[in-house]
Motif scaffolding. Structure first.
Motif, PDB file in Angstrom:
ATOM      1  N   GLY A  18       0.866  -1.177   0.000  1.00  0.00           N
ATOM      2  CA  GLY A  18       0.000   0.000   0.000  1.00  0.00           C
ATOM      3  C   GLY A  18       0.901   1.225   0.000  1.00  0.00           C
ATOM      4  N   ILE A  19       0.303   2.401   0.116  1.00  0.00           N
ATOM      5  CA  ILE A  19       1.106   3.620  -0.038  1.00  0.00           C
ATOM      6  C   ILE A  19       2.125   3.786   1.091  1.00  0.00           C
ATOM      7  N   VAL A  20       1.831   3.247   2.284  1.00  0.00           N
ATOM      8  CA  VAL A  20       2.774   3.410   3.400  1.00  0.00           C
ATOM      9  C   VAL A  20       3.996   2.515   3.195  1.00  0.00           C
ATOM     10  N   GLY A  21       3.780   1.245   2.833  1.00  0.00           N
ATOM     11  CA  GLY A  21       4.916   0.358   2.583  1.00  0.00           C
ATOM     12  C   GLY A  21       5.758   0.860   1.415  1.00  0.00           C
ATOM     13  N   LEU A  40       7.233  -7.021  -0.356  1.00  0.00           N
ATOM     14  CA  LEU A  40       6.362  -8.189  -0.516  1.00  0.00           C
ATOM     15  C   LEU A  40       4.903  -7.766  -0.399  1.00  0.00           C
ATOM     16  N   GLU A  41       4.114  -8.075  -1.399  1.00  0.00           N
ATOM     17  CA  GLU A  41       2.696  -7.691  -1.406  1.00  0.00           C
ATOM     18  C   GLU A  41       1.858  -8.900  -1.813  1.00  0.00           C
ATOM     19  N   ARG A  42       0.825  -9.168  -1.033  1.00  0.00           N
ATOM     20  CA  ARG A  42       0.044 -10.381  -1.297  1.00  0.00           C
ATOM     21  C   ARG A  42      -0.833 -10.290  -2.554  1.00  0.00           C
ATOM     22  N   GLU A  43      -1.283  -9.083  -2.895  1.00  0.00           N
ATOM     23  CA  GLU A  43      -2.163  -8.949  -4.065  1.00  0.00           C
ATOM     24  C   GLU A  43      -1.332  -8.926  -5.353  1.00  0.00           C
ATOM     25  N   HIS A  49      -5.913  -2.132  -1.544  1.00  0.00           N
ATOM     26  CA  HIS A  49      -6.858  -2.034  -0.421  1.00  0.00           C
ATOM     27  C   HIS A  49      -7.095  -0.569  -0.047  1.00  0.00           C
ATOM     28  N   GLN A  50      -6.764  -0.152   1.168  1.00  0.00           N
ATOM     29  CA  GLN A  50      -7.138   1.220   1.548  1.00  0.00           C
ATOM     30  C   GLN A  50      -6.606   2.267   0.567  1.00  0.00           C
ATOM     31  N   THR A  51      -5.383   2.030   0.078  1.00  0.00           N
ATOM     32  CA  THR A  51      -4.751   3.020  -0.808  1.00  0.00           C
ATOM     33  C   THR A  51      -5.552   3.242  -2.092  1.00  0.00           C
ATOM     34  N   GLY A  52      -6.231   2.200  -2.538  1.00  0.00           N
ATOM     35  CA  GLY A  52      -6.998   2.324  -3.778  1.00  0.00           C
ATOM     36  C   GLY A  52      -8.487   2.519  -3.554  1.00  0.00           C
ATOM     37  N   HIS A  53      -8.903   2.632  -2.295  1.00  0.00           N
ATOM     38  CA  HIS A  53     -10.337   2.793  -1.987  1.00  0.00           C
ATOM     39  C   HIS A  53     -10.505   3.886  -0.949  1.00  0.00           C
ATOM     40  N   ASN A  54     -10.222   5.109  -1.320  1.00  0.00           N
ATOM     41  CA  ASN A  54     -10.387   6.194  -0.338  1.00  0.00           C
ATOM     42  C   ASN A  54     -10.907   7.445  -1.022  1.00  0.00           C
ATOM     43  N   SER A  55     -10.977   8.540  -0.254  1.00  0.00           N
ATOM     44  CA  SER A  55     -11.585   9.769  -0.792  1.00  0.00           C
ATOM     45  C   SER A  55     -10.612  10.581  -1.632  1.00  0.00           C
ATOM     46  N   GLY A  56      -9.336  10.227  -1.589  1.00  0.00           N
ATOM     47  CA  GLY A  56      -8.359  10.942  -2.416  1.00  0.00           C
ATOM     48  C   GLY A  56      -8.046  12.344  -1.921  1.00  0.00           C
ATOM     49  N   VAL A  57      -8.338  12.614  -0.659  1.00  0.00           N
ATOM     50  CA  VAL A  57      -8.126  13.980  -0.156  1.00  0.00           C
ATOM     51  C   VAL A  57      -6.695  14.141   0.360  1.00  0.00           C
ATOM     52  N   ILE A  58      -6.067  15.243  -0.024  1.00  0.00           N
ATOM     53  CA  ILE A  58      -4.780  15.631   0.565  1.00  0.00           C
ATOM     54  C   ILE A  58      -5.144  16.531   1.743  1.00  0.00           C
ATOM     55  N   THR A 178       2.469 -13.653  -0.070  1.00  0.00           N
ATOM     56  CA  THR A 178       1.878 -13.420   1.254  1.00  0.00           C
ATOM     57  C   THR A 178       2.856 -13.819   2.347  1.00  0.00           C
ATOM     58  N   VAL A 179       3.105 -12.892   3.262  1.00  0.00           N
ATOM     59  CA  VAL A 179       3.980 -13.200   4.396  1.00  0.00           C
ATOM     60  C   VAL A 179       3.170 -13.951   5.447  1.00  0.00           C
ATOM     61  N   GLN A 180       3.736 -15.077   5.893  1.00  0.00           N
ATOM     62  CA  GLN A 180       2.997 -15.925   6.836  1.00  0.00           C
ATOM     63  C   GLN A 180       3.608 -15.945   8.229  1.00  0.00           C
ATOM     64  N   ASN A 380      -0.976   1.189  13.278  1.00  0.00           N
ATOM     65  CA  ASN A 380      -2.142   2.034  12.971  1.00  0.00           C
ATOM     66  C   ASN A 380      -1.749   3.146  12.001  1.00  0.00           C
ATOM     67  N   ALA A 381      -2.305   3.082  10.807  1.00  0.00           N
ATOM     68  CA  ALA A 381      -2.050   4.146   9.816  1.00  0.00           C
ATOM     69  C   ALA A 381      -3.372   4.502   9.146  1.00  0.00           C
ATOM     70  N   PRO A 382      -4.314   5.052   9.942  1.00  0.00           N
ATOM     71  CA  PRO A 382      -5.612   5.423   9.358  1.00  0.00           C
ATOM     72  C   PRO A 382      -5.502   6.772   8.653  1.00  0.00           C
ATOM     73  N   PRO A 384      -5.165  10.468   8.091  1.00  0.00           N
ATOM     74  CA  PRO A 384      -4.732  10.818   6.743  1.00  0.00           C
ATOM     75  C   PRO A 384      -3.376  10.210   6.375  1.00  0.00           C
ATOM     76  N   ALA A 385      -3.222   8.893   6.576  1.00  0.00           N
ATOM     77  CA  ALA A 385      -1.911   8.292   6.315  1.00  0.00           C
ATOM     78  C   ALA A 385      -1.548   8.316   4.835  1.00  0.00           C
ATOM     79  N   ALA A 386      -2.536   8.387   3.946  1.00  0.00           N
ATOM     80  CA  ALA A 386      -2.173   8.500   2.531  1.00  0.00           C
ATOM     81  C   ALA A 386      -1.522   9.864   2.290  1.00  0.00           C
ATOM     82  N   THR A 387      -2.146  10.924   2.825  1.00  0.00           N
ATOM     83  CA  THR A 387      -1.553  12.265   2.722  1.00  0.00           C
ATOM     84  C   THR A 387      -0.143  12.275   3.297  1.00  0.00           C
ATOM     85  N   ALA A 388      -0.013  11.646   4.478  1.00  0.00           N
ATOM     86  CA  ALA A 388       1.234  11.732   5.249  1.00  0.00           C
ATOM     87  C   ALA A 388       2.253  10.679   4.831  1.00  0.00           C
TER      88      ALA A 388
HETATM   89  C1  LIG Z   1     -12.958   4.907   2.999  1.00  0.00           C
HETATM   90  C2  LIG Z   1     -11.612   5.518   3.236  1.00  0.00           C
HETATM   91  C3  LIG Z   1     -11.382   6.872   2.966  1.00  0.00           C
HETATM   92  C4  LIG Z   1     -10.131   7.438   3.205  1.00  0.00           C
HETATM   93  N1  LIG Z   1      -9.889   8.718   2.800  1.00  0.00           N
HETATM   94  C5  LIG Z   1      -8.628   9.219   2.914  1.00  0.00           C
HETATM   95  C6  LIG Z   1      -8.313  10.498   2.377  1.00  0.00           C
HETATM   96  O1  LIG Z   1      -9.141  11.139   1.740  1.00  0.00           O
HETATM   97  N2  LIG Z   1      -7.054  10.985   2.568  1.00  0.00           N
HETATM   98  C7  LIG Z   1      -6.091  10.279   3.249  1.00  0.00           C
HETATM   99  O2  LIG Z   1      -4.982  10.782   3.410  1.00  0.00           O
HETATM  100  N3  LIG Z   1      -6.365   9.048   3.734  1.00  0.00           N
HETATM  101  C8  LIG Z   1      -7.589   8.501   3.555  1.00  0.00           C
HETATM  102  N4  LIG Z   1      -7.863   7.242   3.998  1.00  0.00           N
HETATM  103  C9  LIG Z   1      -6.813   6.507   4.687  1.00  0.00           C
HETATM  104  C10 LIG Z   1      -5.776   5.942   3.735  1.00  0.00           C
HETATM  105  O3  LIG Z   1      -6.383   5.321   2.616  1.00  0.00           O
HETATM  106  C11 LIG Z   1      -4.924   4.937   4.507  1.00  0.00           C
HETATM  107  O4  LIG Z   1      -4.481   5.564   5.698  1.00  0.00           O
HETATM  108  C12 LIG Z   1      -3.698   4.487   3.718  1.00  0.00           C
HETATM  109  O5  LIG Z   1      -4.068   4.048   2.427  1.00  0.00           O
HETATM  110  C13 LIG Z   1      -2.999   3.370   4.477  1.00  0.00           C
HETATM  111  O6  LIG Z   1      -2.035   2.803   3.632  1.00  0.00           O
HETATM  112  P1  LIG Z   1      -1.364   1.434   4.018  1.00  0.00           P
HETATM  113  O7  LIG Z   1      -0.285   1.199   3.034  1.00  0.00           O
HETATM  114  O8  LIG Z   1      -1.011   1.455   5.474  1.00  0.00           O
HETATM  115  O9  LIG Z   1      -2.536   0.344   3.913  1.00  0.00           O
HETATM  116  P2  LIG Z   1      -3.137  -0.414   2.640  1.00  0.00           P
HETATM  117  O10 LIG Z   1      -3.303   0.479   1.484  1.00  0.00           O
HETATM  118  O11 LIG Z   1      -4.346  -1.125   3.124  1.00  0.00           O
HETATM  119  O12 LIG Z   1      -2.004  -1.457   2.246  1.00  0.00           O
HETATM  120  C14 LIG Z   1      -1.647  -2.559   3.048  1.00  0.00           C
HETATM  121  C15 LIG Z   1      -1.124  -3.622   2.106  1.00  0.00           C
HETATM  122  O13 LIG Z   1      -0.586  -4.711   2.850  1.00  0.00           O
HETATM  123  C16 LIG Z   1      -0.864  -5.900   2.123  1.00  0.00           C
HETATM  124  N5  LIG Z   1      -0.751  -7.043   3.024  1.00  0.00           N
HETATM  125  C17 LIG Z   1      -1.526  -7.314   4.099  1.00  0.00           C
HETATM  126  N6  LIG Z   1      -1.128  -8.466   4.684  1.00  0.00           N
HETATM  127  C18 LIG Z   1      -0.074  -8.928   3.961  1.00  0.00           C
HETATM  128  C19 LIG Z   1       0.755 -10.085   4.076  1.00  0.00           C
HETATM  129  N7  LIG Z   1       0.586 -10.984   5.052  1.00  0.00           N
HETATM  130  N8  LIG Z   1       1.734 -10.263   3.154  1.00  0.00           N
HETATM  131  C20 LIG Z   1       1.927  -9.366   2.151  1.00  0.00           C
HETATM  132  N9  LIG Z   1       1.158  -8.250   2.007  1.00  0.00           N
HETATM  133  C21 LIG Z   1       0.179  -8.032   2.906  1.00  0.00           C
HETATM  134  C22 LIG Z   1      -2.279  -5.673   1.613  1.00  0.00           C
HETATM  135  O14 LIG Z   1      -2.610  -6.524   0.545  1.00  0.00           O
HETATM  136  C23 LIG Z   1      -2.230  -4.204   1.229  1.00  0.00           C
HETATM  137  O15 LIG Z   1      -1.903  -3.990  -0.124  1.00  0.00           O
HETATM  138  C24 LIG Z   1      -9.095   6.648   3.761  1.00  0.00           C
HETATM  139  C25 LIG Z   1      -9.311   5.292   4.017  1.00  0.00           C
HETATM  140  C26 LIG Z   1     -10.544   4.717   3.721  1.00  0.00           C
HETATM  141  C27 LIG Z   1     -10.717   3.239   3.907  1.00  0.00           C
END
Ligand SMILES: Cc1cc2nc3c(=O)[nH]c(=O)nc-3n(C[C@H](O)[C@H](O)[C@H](O)COP(=O)(O)OP(=O)(O)OC[C@H]3O[C@@H](n4cnc5c(N)ncnc54)[C@H](O)[C@@H]3O)c2cc1C
Length: 405
Positions: A18-21, A40-43, A49-58, A178-180, A380-382, A384-388
């Protein structure tokens, strides 16, 4: 692709594309060019996941407790996100945001938000009813705040671009892996995947909805458990998108731990209403019918969730009702945009938030890391973790690299 053998050795293994990794991997390679890094990414794709399903707000950093990681890293991350999009030719627009007080009872909370924004170094302006009307003729409100630097981008596209740049910089990128399990052995960790095992001097996990499971996979108890909350959206029919010019938010309701249904524009010209916040019965519960037996067992056994439900049961039930009955959702949107009708709103794809919950029922507000042996976990990276993300990535890189000479 041949599965990696146990002989594969890297300096850092990053789990989660995702965007944080991805941002962490970028920061690691920038801080130490030539580092042997494996992601390493399972998909089968990045940011699914969250990175591709959000509001897109900075986000600007308006809401967060001054001095928190969120407050600091969002300010840094916002600047870097705009700069990255400009440099890479990715879509980003500083469309500005208004936070609207619907009536006089919300004015003290609006004022408190103004003070908080200022404390966090955010440029924020007060708008009278008339000034709001001039900027947003269709939005109803007694007063508002304007945050000009809030904007929008497409985080899925940002994630794809970071991955492409990582490949150019020599990172070993492994999709569909997938990391196990992760075991620390002295100076290194063994990372077991469904495609073999590799040895890493440091492991960073940024697994979003699975973050607590990765802590467990490394043999430790997570500081908090992930509870999945589905965020449901509707989009405005294209012929009605001119009703909204900025991003439009209500004043946060202290009885509800999320931001409340708001109106956001997207870089493709659309306007979305949402997201709601409904408990999901699967970590990938994008649809109401997605139910996982394992998630059900985890939720049923969660003392933290029971305590949370006791505190927020009223707001939780209202959200569930809004999720089940479109007219109730529409009524919520009409508080901000009275002209909108049910026929103007079409159900859109949902997202699922990874929200960390402590055993005593508190939602973890700030970004949270946990160090276990050779592993640094992002628990925990809820939002605005995409922004940050770029700033979080740098914080991760500093911590991980301080452990390897
Ligand atoms: C509805 C919604 C709206 C949001 N709106 C905003 C917004 O407008 N602005 C903003 O800044 N943030 C927003 N956010 C928050 C933002 O999307 C997340 O904080 C950010 O995408 C987190 O990134 P991540 O990489 O931590 O998680 P993710 O994007 O979920 O990525 C985690 C990745 O880890 C992989 N993974 C999991 N387990 C394993 C494993 N065992 N082995 C290998 N890979 C694994 C998953 O497949 C996934 O690709 C929103 C979130 C949601 C859900």
């Amino acid at each position: 692709m041949t599965p990696p053998s146990v002989a594969d050795t890297v300096d850092v293994a990053v789990v989660g594309g995702g965007i944080v990794g991805l941002a962490a991997a970028r920061a690691l390679l920038r801080a130490r060019p030539g580092l042997r890094l494996c992601l390493l990414e399972r998909e089968q794709g990045w940011g699914r996941h969250q990175t591709g399903h959000n509001s897109g707000v900075i986000h600007s950093g308006l809401y967060y407790a001054p001095g928190s990681l969120k407050a600091r890293l969002t300010r840094e991350g916002l600047r870097e996100m705009y700069a990255f999009c400009a440099e890479q030719g990715l879509p980003a627009e500083r469309c500005g945001k208004v936070v609207v007080a619907s009536d006089a009872s919300e004015l003290p909370r609006l004022e408190a938000l103004y003070e908080r924004g200022r404390a966090n170094g955010v440029r924020v302006e007060r708008l009278t009813r008339a000034q709001l009307r001039a900027r947003e003729p269709h939005i109803a409100g007694a007063a508002a705040l304007l945050v000009p630097e809030t904007g929008i981008t497409d985080y899925g596209a940002v994630a794809e671009r970071i991955a492409a740049l990582l490949a150019e910089d020599g990172a070993d990128l492994r999709l569909g892996t997938t990391v196990q399990g992760i075991e620390t052995h002295g100076e290194a960790a063994l990372v077991a995947t469904d495609r073999g095992t590799l040895r890493a001097r440091q492991v960073v996990t940024a697994a979003g909805l699975h973050s607590d499971l990765l802590v467990r996979a490394s043999g430790a108890a997570p500081k908090a458990a992930i509870v999945p909350f589905r965020g449901e959206y509707f989009h405005l029919r294209p012929e009605r998108t001119d009703l909204v010019r900025h991003l439009v938010y209500p004043v946060p309701d202290p009885a509800f731990p999320f931001l409340g249904v708001h109106l956001t524009r997207s870089v493709d010209g659309g306007v979305h209403a949402g997201p709601s916040a409904v408990l999901a019965l699967s970590r990938h519960g994008y649809r109401r019918r997605d139910v996982s037996a394992r998630t059900l067992r985890e939720l049923a056994a969660s003392r933290g969730l029971r305590l949370l439900a006791r505190r927020y049961w009223r707001a939780g039930l209202a959200e569930m009702a809004r999720s089940a009955a479109k007219p109730l959702f529409v009524r919520g949107v009409r508080r901000l945009l009275p002209e909108v009708r049910g026929r103007d709103l079409v159900r859109a794809e949902a997202g699922v938030r990874a929200q960390a919950l402590t055993p005593d029922g508190a939602l973890v507000d700030d970004f949270l890391f946990q160090r276990e042996g050779r592993c640094l976990h992002v628990v925990n990276a809820p939002s605005p973790a995409a922004t940050a993300s770029f700033a979080i990535g740098r914080a991760i890189a500093e911590r991980a690299l301080s452990e390897i000479a």
